[in-house]
Scaffold this motif. Structure first.
Motif, PDB file in Angstrom:
ATOM      1  N   ARG A  33       0.859  -1.175   0.000  1.00  6.30           N
ATOM      2  CA  ARG A  33       0.000   0.000   0.000  1.00  6.30           C
ATOM      3  C   ARG A  33       0.899   1.230   0.000  1.00  6.30           C
ATOM      4  NH1 ARG A  33      -1.968  -1.415   6.098  1.00  6.30           N
ATOM      5  NH2 ARG A  33      -0.225  -0.536   7.211  1.00  6.30           N
ATOM      6  N   THR A  34       0.385   2.366  -0.460  1.00  6.96           N
ATOM      7  CA  THR A  34       1.202   3.573  -0.504  1.00  6.96           C
ATOM      8  C   THR A  34       1.370   4.140   0.903  1.00  6.96           C
ATOM      9  OG1 THR A  34      -0.755   4.917  -0.890  1.00  6.96           O
ATOM     10  CG2 THR A  34       0.414   4.112  -2.833  1.00  6.96           C
ATOM     11  N   LYS A  35       2.469   4.905   1.079  1.00 10.28           N
ATOM     12  CA  LYS A  35       2.746   5.528   2.359  1.00 10.28           C
ATOM     13  C   LYS A  35       1.738   6.651   2.628  1.00 10.28           C
ATOM     14  CE  LYS A  35       6.388   7.915   4.911  1.00 10.28           C
ATOM     15  NZ  LYS A  35       7.776   8.441   4.841  1.00 10.28           N
ATOM     16  N   GLN A  36       1.237   6.710   3.870  1.00 11.68           N
ATOM     17  CA  GLN A  36       0.262   7.734   4.249  1.00 11.68           C
ATOM     18  C   GLN A  36       0.939   9.090   4.348  1.00 11.68           C
ATOM     19  OE1 GLN A  36      -2.479   6.720   7.390  1.00 11.68           O
ATOM     20  NE2 GLN A  36      -2.432   8.804   8.198  1.00 11.68           N
ATOM     21  N   VAL A  37       0.295  10.125   3.787  1.00 10.10           N
ATOM     22  CA  VAL A  37       0.783  11.508   3.865  1.00 10.10           C
ATOM     23  C   VAL A  37      -0.318  12.368   4.469  1.00 10.10           C
ATOM     24  CG1 VAL A  37       1.594  13.505   2.568  1.00 10.10           C
ATOM     25  CG2 VAL A  37       2.282  11.195   1.861  1.00 10.10           C
ATOM     26  N   ASN A  38      -0.043  13.137   5.528  1.00 15.27           N
ATOM     27  CA  ASN A  38      -1.001  14.048   6.160  1.00 15.27           C
ATOM     28  C   ASN A  38      -0.714  15.475   5.728  1.00 15.27           C
ATOM     29  OD1 ASN A  38      -2.157  11.907   7.535  1.00 15.27           O
ATOM     30  ND2 ASN A  38      -0.818  12.151   9.315  1.00 15.27           N
ATOM     31  N   LYS A  39      -1.690  16.199   5.247  1.00 14.88           N
ATOM     32  CA  LYS A  39      -1.533  17.588   4.823  1.00 14.88           C
ATOM     33  C   LYS A  39      -2.241  18.483   5.841  1.00 14.88           C
ATOM     34  CE  LYS A  39      -1.118  16.548  -0.086  1.00 14.88           C
ATOM     35  NZ  LYS A  39       0.278  17.023  -0.188  1.00 14.88           N
ATOM     36  N   PRO A  40      -1.491  19.216   6.687  1.00 22.44           N
ATOM     37  CA  PRO A  40      -2.097  20.040   7.761  1.00 22.44           C
ATOM     38  C   PRO A  40      -3.076  21.072   7.198  1.00 22.44           C
ATOM     39  CG  PRO A  40       0.266  19.804   8.097  1.00 22.44           C
ATOM     40  CD  PRO A  40      -0.014  19.263   6.733  1.00 22.44           C
ATOM     41  N   GLU A  41      -4.248  21.187   7.851  1.00 21.10           N
ATOM     42  CA  GLU A  41      -5.284  22.187   7.561  1.00 21.10           C
ATOM     43  C   GLU A  41      -5.913  22.046   6.182  1.00 21.10           C
ATOM     44  OE1 GLU A  41      -6.560  24.388   9.754  1.00 21.10           O
ATOM     45  OE2 GLU A  41      -5.318  23.242  11.164  1.00 21.10           O
ATOM     46  N   PHE A  42      -5.487  21.073   5.405  1.00 15.99           N
ATOM     47  CA  PHE A  42      -6.024  20.937   4.056  1.00 15.99           C
ATOM     48  C   PHE A  42      -7.527  20.670   4.081  1.00 15.99           C
ATOM     49  CE2 PHE A  42      -7.394  18.454   0.429  1.00 15.99           C
ATOM     50  CZ  PHE A  42      -6.907  19.176  -0.635  1.00 15.99           C
ATOM     51  N   ALA A  43      -7.986  19.812   4.973  1.00 17.65           N
ATOM     52  CA  ALA A  43      -9.402  19.442   5.019  1.00 17.65           C
ATOM     53  C   ALA A  43     -10.284  20.655   5.273  1.00 17.65           C
ATOM     54  CB  ALA A  43      -9.635  18.387   6.100  1.00 17.65           C
ATOM     55  N   ARG A  44      -9.892  21.523   6.263  1.00 14.20           N
ATOM     56  CA  ARG A  44     -10.707  22.700   6.562  1.00 14.20           C
ATOM     57  C   ARG A  44     -10.779  23.637   5.352  1.00 14.20           C
ATOM     58  NH1 ARG A  44      -7.923  22.760  11.720  1.00 14.20           N
ATOM     59  NH2 ARG A  44      -9.328  22.033  13.366  1.00 14.20           N
ATOM     60  N   ARG A  45      -9.620  23.919   4.748  1.00 16.98           N
ATOM     61  CA  ARG A  45      -9.594  24.840   3.615  1.00 16.98           C
ATOM     62  C   ARG A  45     -10.404  24.290   2.439  1.00 16.98           C
ATOM     63  NH1 ARG A  45      -3.997  25.123   4.962  1.00 16.98           N
ATOM     64  NH2 ARG A  45      -3.509  23.869   3.107  1.00 16.98           N
ATOM     65  N   PHE A  46     -10.292  23.001   2.234  1.00 13.50           N
ATOM     66  CA  PHE A  46     -10.997  22.377   1.116  1.00 13.50           C
ATOM     67  C   PHE A  46     -12.512  22.462   1.306  1.00 13.50           C
ATOM     68  CE2 PHE A  46     -12.609  18.476  -1.055  1.00 13.50           C
ATOM     69  CZ  PHE A  46     -12.301  18.851  -2.356  1.00 13.50           C
ATOM     70  N   MET A  47     -12.985  22.160   2.527  1.00  7.66           N
ATOM     71  CA  MET A  47     -14.420  22.212   2.789  1.00  7.66           C
ATOM     72  C   MET A  47     -14.948  23.639   2.711  1.00  7.66           C
ATOM     73  SD  MET A  47     -15.413  19.163   2.972  1.00  7.66           S
ATOM     74  CE  MET A  47     -17.093  19.472   3.517  1.00  7.66           C
ATOM     75  N   GLU A  48     -14.165  24.624   3.196  1.00  7.73           N
ATOM     76  CA  GLU A  48     -14.592  26.023   3.098  1.00  7.73           C
ATOM     77  C   GLU A  48     -14.724  26.440   1.644  1.00  7.73           C
ATOM     78  OE1 GLU A  48     -11.703  28.149   5.335  1.00  7.73           O
ATOM     79  OE2 GLU A  48     -12.521  27.518   7.283  1.00  7.73           O
ATOM     80  N   LYS A  49     -13.809  25.977   0.803  1.00  3.57           N
ATOM     81  CA  LYS A  49     -13.867  26.292  -0.613  1.00  3.57           C
ATOM     82  C   LYS A  49     -15.133  25.707  -1.255  1.00  3.57           C
ATOM     83  CE  LYS A  49     -11.151  25.848  -4.875  1.00  3.57           C
ATOM     84  NZ  LYS A  49      -9.893  25.335  -5.463  1.00  3.57           N
ATOM     85  N   LEU A  50     -15.471  24.467  -0.907  1.00  3.80           N
ATOM     86  CA  LEU A  50     -16.668  23.834  -1.452  1.00  3.80           C
ATOM     87  C   LEU A  50     -17.932  24.556  -1.001  1.00  3.80           C
ATOM     88  CD1 LEU A  50     -15.842  20.016  -1.100  1.00  3.80           C
ATOM     89  CD2 LEU A  50     -15.784  21.419  -3.183  1.00  3.80           C
ATOM     90  N   ARG A  51     -17.986  24.949   0.279  1.00  3.63           N
ATOM     91  CA  ARG A  51     -19.170  25.635   0.797  1.00  3.63           C
ATOM     92  C   ARG A  51     -19.357  26.989   0.121  1.00  3.63           C
ATOM     93  NH1 ARG A  51     -16.969  23.743   6.066  1.00  3.63           N
ATOM     94  NH2 ARG A  51     -18.111  21.820   6.565  1.00  3.63           N
ATOM     95  N   ALA A  52     -18.229  27.684  -0.134  1.00  2.00           N
ATOM     96  CA  ALA A  52     -18.314  28.979  -0.814  1.00  2.00           C
ATOM     97  C   ALA A  52     -18.844  28.809  -2.234  1.00  2.00           C
ATOM     98  CB  ALA A  52     -16.935  29.644  -0.837  1.00  2.00           C
ATOM     99  N   ALA A  53     -18.391  27.766  -2.899  1.00  2.00           N
ATOM    100  CA  ALA A  53     -18.873  27.502  -4.257  1.00  2.00           C
ATOM    101  C   ALA A  53     -20.366  27.220  -4.256  1.00  2.00           C
ATOM    102  CB  ALA A  53     -18.102  26.339  -4.872  1.00  2.00           C
TER     103      ALA A  53
END
Length: 451
Positions: A422-442
């Motif tokens: 399986r591929t190595k797990q990578v965590n991107k800090p704060e990405f989830a919050r920014r991504f969801m805010e972008k979707l809600r704005a759209a």
């Protein structure tokens, strides 16, 4: 004395409203014809002849599926039951001993009834099978004088006194083969239907001062199938009888009316069957197994002490060894699972060999089909397959090996090894919050600020 069978299977069955020959309609997962052949096979017949007519090629293929040695002859014109039996004359010309005439649309004649007819034949020239009818209706009546059958009277020809007789004709007849065909030669068609009736041989035999008798069976054995309603009634009768026999043989069923058996199901004593279990053709279950609720089994073998289900499906080619555990929402096909192995949750095991005491984790799939060919997965003993493992066949996992959860295994795993695929797990800090805010704005822009 050897016994041969003639099974009449030439009728079209117009009341079935079907393009399929009547005898190929199924009860308990098998054609009606197979039920008749199975009953007759208990006599270890010298020869079995099936008389086919409507849909003869399909009837012949089905008969050979059950018994490759069967002889199939054709009745090109439907001229009555005696004419149908006469089509078997050449096929039995060199056979010594008795012949029993059975019907492909009468599936429930029991082996012990046929044994009784063969036994009676030792003292009588012709033996007819009769039954006591609750409602004699338009059945032919058997007029007895002590143990002697004087004549068979069709309802339309019977006197008022004869119509009160409740001992009725099933149509099944046993006689010496040569004598039966000799009698058939003398049968005429001076009747309203202008057909050659097999039952006329009784009167002919009596005229020759031959001894004729009747053996009685239960009415349920003589149930014929002529319509879809009859077919449903036959299915219900089969299931009721088989459930009753299973209980008497030491099998526990918590809700027997919800369990469905096939014509060839074999269940060992002390097996526990929970509600809503279906056994398709080709299933054998050994003593002390446990089949849990809502499971479907077909073409498989379950060994002693195994547990299957709930909500499991065992498909053809499955072999479960002793003490195997197959759990909820698990499907197994063409696989051998050795003693003590566990496949407990949400898993597909197809075209595979699983070693003893191996544990298969939830969500595991053996990826056995490449779109053209099937490939096999081999897993050794005491292995541990992590949840959500994809095993891309052909592949082998050795004894005491492991796969990590979520792995896609495409190469063999040596004994004792751990496979990580399986591929190595990578965590991107704060990405989830920014991504969801972008979707809600759209979304707000699309709905004018009301979303």
């Amino acid at each position: 004395m050897p016994t041969s069978l003639v099974i009449l299977a030439a009728g079209q069955g117009t009341r079935m409203k079907s393009d399929q020959p009547k005898v190929l309609h199924q009860v308990a997962g098998a054609p009606l014809l197979h039920h008749a052949m199975k009953a007759g096979a208990s006599l270890e017949p010298e020869r079995t002849v099936v008389v086919a007519g409507h849909g003869a090629e399909a009837v012949e293929a089905s008969a050979r599926d059950y018994d490759p040695d069967v002889i199939v002859v054709r009745q090109e014109e439907q001229l009555g039951t005696a004419h149908a039996v006469d089509q078997a004359r050449d096929a039995l010309a060199d056979v010594e001993g008795d012949v029993i005439v059975l019907y492909g649309d009468t599936p429930f004649i029991r082996p012990d009834t046929l044994d009784a007819m063969v036994t009676a034949r030792q003292e009588h020239s012709v033996v007819v099978l009769g039954f006591e009818a609750k409602d004699p209706g338009r059945y032919g009546r058997l007029v007895m004088q002590g143990t002697s059958l004087e004549r068979i009277v069709e309802f339309k020809d019977a006197t008022d006194a004869e119509r009160t007789i409740t001992f009725c004709n099933s149509g099944v007849i046993c006689a010496d083969a040569r004598e039966m065909f000799d009698l058939i030669t003398a049968v005429g068609k001076q009747n309203a239907s202008e057909e050659y009736y097999l039952t006329d041989i009784v009167g002919l035999a009596r005229a020759r001062e031959l001894s004729v008798t009747a053996v009685a069976c239960r009415e349920a054995e003589t149930l014929g199938v002529n319509s879809r309603s009859d077919l449903a009634a036959a299915e219900a009768a089969f299931q009721a009888r088989t459930r009753r026999d299973a209980l008497e043989d030491g099998i526990t069923m918590q809700a027997p009316e919800t369990v469905y058996f096939s014509f060839d199901t074999i269940i060992g004593r002390d097996t526990l069957i929970e509600p809503n279990v279906v056994f398709g053709p080709g299933v054998s279950v050994e003593t002390g197994a446990h089949i849990r609720a809502f499971s479907h089994l077909e073409g498989c073998h379950v060994s002693r002490g195994a547990i299957v289900g709930p909500y499991a499906r065992l498909r053809p080619g499955t072999e479960l060894s002793e003490d195997v555990r197959i759990g909820n929402f698990v499907e197994v096909k063409n696989a051998i699972i050795d003693e003590g192995a566990k496949v407990n949750h949400l898993t597909y095991i197809g075209d595979a060999d699983i070693g003893s005491k191996t544990n298969i984790g939830a969500g595991t799939i053996t990826c056995n089909y490449d779109g053209v060919f099937k490939h096999r997965t081999e897993i050794g003993a005491n292995a541990f397959i992590g949840s959500d493992t994809m095993l891309v066949a052909p592949v082998k996992v050795g004894d005491e090996a492991m796969t990590a959860t979520g792995s896609v295994v495409t190469e063999d795993v040596p004994a004792g090894a751990l496979a990580l695929a399986r591929t190595k797990q990578v965590n991107k800090p704060e990405f989830a919050r920014r991504f969801m805010e972008k979707l809600r704005a759209a979304k707000r822009n699309l709905t004018g600020g009301t979303g």
